[in-house]
Design an enzyme around this catalytic site. Sequence first.
Site, PDB file in Angstrom:
ATOM      1  N   CYS A  85       0.838  -1.204   0.000  1.00 51.53           N
ATOM      2  CA  CYS A  85       0.000   0.000   0.000  1.00 51.53           C
ATOM      3  C   CYS A  85       0.879   1.263   0.000  1.00 51.53           C
ATOM      4  O   CYS A  85       1.567   1.528  -0.968  1.00 51.53           O
ATOM      5  CB  CYS A  85      -0.984  -0.035   1.169  1.00 51.53           C
ATOM      6  SG  CYS A  85      -2.393   1.087   0.945  1.00 51.53           S
ATOM      7  N   HIS A 181      -3.694  -5.270   0.586  1.00 53.23           N
ATOM      8  CA  HIS A 181      -3.169  -5.722   1.884  1.00 53.23           C
ATOM      9  C   HIS A 181      -3.167  -7.256   1.960  1.00 53.23           C
ATOM     10  O   HIS A 181      -4.190  -7.868   2.271  1.00 53.23           O
ATOM     11  CB  HIS A 181      -4.004  -5.142   3.028  1.00 53.23           C
ATOM     12  CG  HIS A 181      -3.787  -3.677   3.225  1.00 53.23           C
ATOM     13  ND1 HIS A 181      -2.791  -3.177   4.042  1.00 53.23           N
ATOM     14  CD2 HIS A 181      -4.411  -2.601   2.691  1.00 53.23           C
ATOM     15  CE1 HIS A 181      -2.827  -1.850   4.003  1.00 53.23           C
ATOM     16  NE2 HIS A 181      -3.794  -1.478   3.193  1.00 53.23           N
ATOM     17  N   GLU A 183      -1.900  -9.048   4.208  1.00 49.38           N
ATOM     18  CA  GLU A 183      -1.911  -9.514   5.598  1.00 49.38           C
ATOM     19  C   GLU A 183      -3.306  -9.738   6.163  1.00 49.38           C
ATOM     20  O   GLU A 183      -3.468 -10.412   7.187  1.00 49.38           O
ATOM     21  CB  GLU A 183      -1.131  -8.527   6.486  1.00 49.38           C
ATOM     22  CG  GLU A 183      -1.807  -7.178   6.720  1.00 49.38           C
ATOM     23  CD  GLU A 183      -1.542  -6.150   5.627  1.00 49.38           C
ATOM     24  OE1 GLU A 183      -1.768  -4.959   5.895  1.00 49.38           O
ATOM     25  OE2 GLU A 183      -1.119  -6.530   4.521  1.00 49.38           O
ATOM     26  N   GLY A 236      -2.551 -15.309  37.276  1.00 48.79           N
ATOM     27  CA  GLY A 236      -3.428 -16.328  36.711  1.00 48.79           C
ATOM     28  C   GLY A 236      -3.841 -15.991  35.291  1.00 48.79           C
ATOM     29  O   GLY A 236      -4.512 -16.771  34.624  1.00 48.79           O
ATOM     30  N   GLY A 237      -3.432 -14.809  34.807  1.00 49.30           N
ATOM     31  CA  GLY A 237      -3.682 -14.432  33.418  1.00 49.30           C
ATOM     32  C   GLY A 237      -2.696 -15.123  32.488  1.00 49.30           C
ATOM     33  O   GLY A 237      -1.750 -15.779  32.937  1.00 49.30           O
ATOM     34  N   VAL A 238      -2.898 -14.949  31.195  1.00 50.56           N
ATOM     35  CA  VAL A 238      -2.099 -15.670  30.199  1.00 50.56           C
ATOM     36  C   VAL A 238      -0.612 -15.341  30.309  1.00 50.56           C
ATOM     37  O   VAL A 238       0.235 -16.237  30.400  1.00 50.56           O
ATOM     38  CB  VAL A 238      -2.602 -15.356  28.771  1.00 50.56           C
ATOM     39  CG1 VAL A 238      -1.673 -15.960  27.723  1.00 50.56           C
ATOM     40  CG2 VAL A 238      -4.020 -15.867  28.579  1.00 50.56           C
ATOM     41  N   ASP A 239      -0.269 -14.054  30.307  1.00 47.77           N
ATOM     42  CA  ASP A 239       1.140 -13.659  30.217  1.00 47.77           C
ATOM     43  C   ASP A 239       1.944 -14.105  31.437  1.00 47.77           C
ATOM     44  O   ASP A 239       3.000 -14.729  31.304  1.00 47.77           O
ATOM     45  CB  ASP A 239       1.258 -12.144  30.019  1.00 47.77           C
ATOM     46  CG  ASP A 239       0.537 -11.666  28.766  1.00 47.77           C
ATOM     47  OD1 ASP A 239       0.403 -12.471  27.825  1.00 47.77           O
ATOM     48  OD2 ASP A 239       0.098 -10.508  28.735  1.00 47.77           O
ATOM     49  N   SER A 240       1.454 -13.788  32.635  1.00 50.98           N
ATOM     50  CA  SER A 240       2.222 -14.153  33.836  1.00 50.98           C
ATOM     51  C   SER A 240       2.272 -15.668  34.008  1.00 50.98           C
ATOM     52  O   SER A 240       3.256 -16.209  34.514  1.00 50.98           O
ATOM     53  CB  SER A 240       1.643 -13.483  35.086  1.00 50.98           C
ATOM     54  OG  SER A 240       0.364 -13.987  35.413  1.00 50.98           O
TER      55      SER A 240
END
Length: 525
Positions: A85, A181, A183, A236-240
């Site tokens: 683009c 695009h 993607e 208890g979340g995804v990242d930690s």
Amino acid sequence: MSDIHEHKILILDFGSQYTQLIARRIREIGVYCELWAWDVTEAQIREFAPNGIILAGGPESVTADNSPRAPEYVFNAGVPVLGICYGMQTMSEQLGGKVIQGVGEGEFGYAQIEMLAQSALFKDIEDAVNSDGKSLLDVWMSHGDKVSAIPEGFVAVAKTDTCPFAAMSCEEKRFYGVQFHPEVTHTRQGMRMLSHFALDICGCAANWKPSSIIEDAIERLKKQVGDDEVILGLSGGVDSSVVAMLLHRAIGKKLTCVFVDNGLLRLNEAKQVMEMFGDHFGLNIVHIDAENRFLDALKGEADPEAKRKIIGRVFVEIFDEEAKKCVNAKWLAQGTIYPDVIESAGSATGKAHVIKSHHNVGGLPDDMELGLVEPLRELFKDEVRKIGLELGLPYNMLYRHPFPGPGLGVRVLGEVKKEYCDLLRRADAIFIEELHKADLYNKVSQAFTVFLPVRSVGVMGDGRKYDWVVSLRAVETIDFMTAHWAHLPYDFLGRVSNRIINEIDGISRVVYDISGKPPATIEWE
């Protein structure tokens, strides 16, 4: 072990809303990439030594004075370049072509391009064939300006009725430009085009995969912290949770996780976290029951922003107290992910290569004097989830709907009280349980219940009741920037409402939120 960073693509960002999506697609193909701002220096590109460069889209006009340009070195580095683009337009302009402003001839949305010439980027790719025997491709356009003359040495590869150069290439230099695009999923064969570019044209090997990322992260963690002890705030979340599992594999009992139960979690969440990480995986966890401390601090406060700040401040105080008890700890681990790194530059583009580590915990005291460990800082959220699965974390935990950092503190409207939180927890659990039963949970992007601090008259048997109201909220969205309310079946909503009112003493009425974003936000506070 193969070096997962040996082959890499550099993506230069000109401000498009799709730029992070390009990076995620290249990663999905199995190639490492980084996203930098367009005004990078030659020295920085040389140091990064990419196998190929992608010039992403942007909202500016190449025809405007002082509009962004790719560094000249991009075209002299001897590596393939793909302009998407705006990236195609600036490539054309910088190499001697011409771009004109589109006056009433912009293309936005679905388009079909007709192939005019062979190109390595489009090898064996075709969606349909027209009456003249020409290959057609279904793509997604979003442009006003267009290339009106291509640079010397380039050929026109594709066109539309209003865009004579929908794609161009210089096969000798391995320079490619596409006005659409690739993607976005609307471009049906977009992933194949990006795969041709990264693997075939740039010659990258697909080394970037979950098992290799885990192996690399563990080796780097061992080198970084050695025999030192590390502390981590486990929510208890995804990242930690994924950080905890990586560190546990790397250093075992040298990791101490601090889990702060603030009384604002979902039903049985604290118990589930302790059972999974403590009992099942054998992590060393300090469990702090701080419900009363948080609720006392929140007493009398109704303002949403003030509540968020109070919850953040109390968490930091508690974490600091526990960290000081870990006298041998030398490192603080955090779940910083790649979008955090990009956004911390203070703009949508973000010069990721010059960003220093930052505390995403929200203002931990400087006198802690701990080194920072951020094993996820190269990863997008979808990659974090994939390596979480590989590490043995349950699918249902990794792919749960988003839950706000302040928890129920911003889902109880107005002042937060234990009674309100307890009622909300139970109502929300019923809603989520019924979504799973009806196979609707994964068909909506986010669903939750909100406690409204108003009473409503109800009838139960022969008597009247005067109890609280809750609102159900479910939305469908791609990026959480905009969202539609989910059109859940009436019989389903009726079933959820009946269960909540009949099973929970204290709730007399259930409503369903049918607001989109905009004008409403997804969360109520």
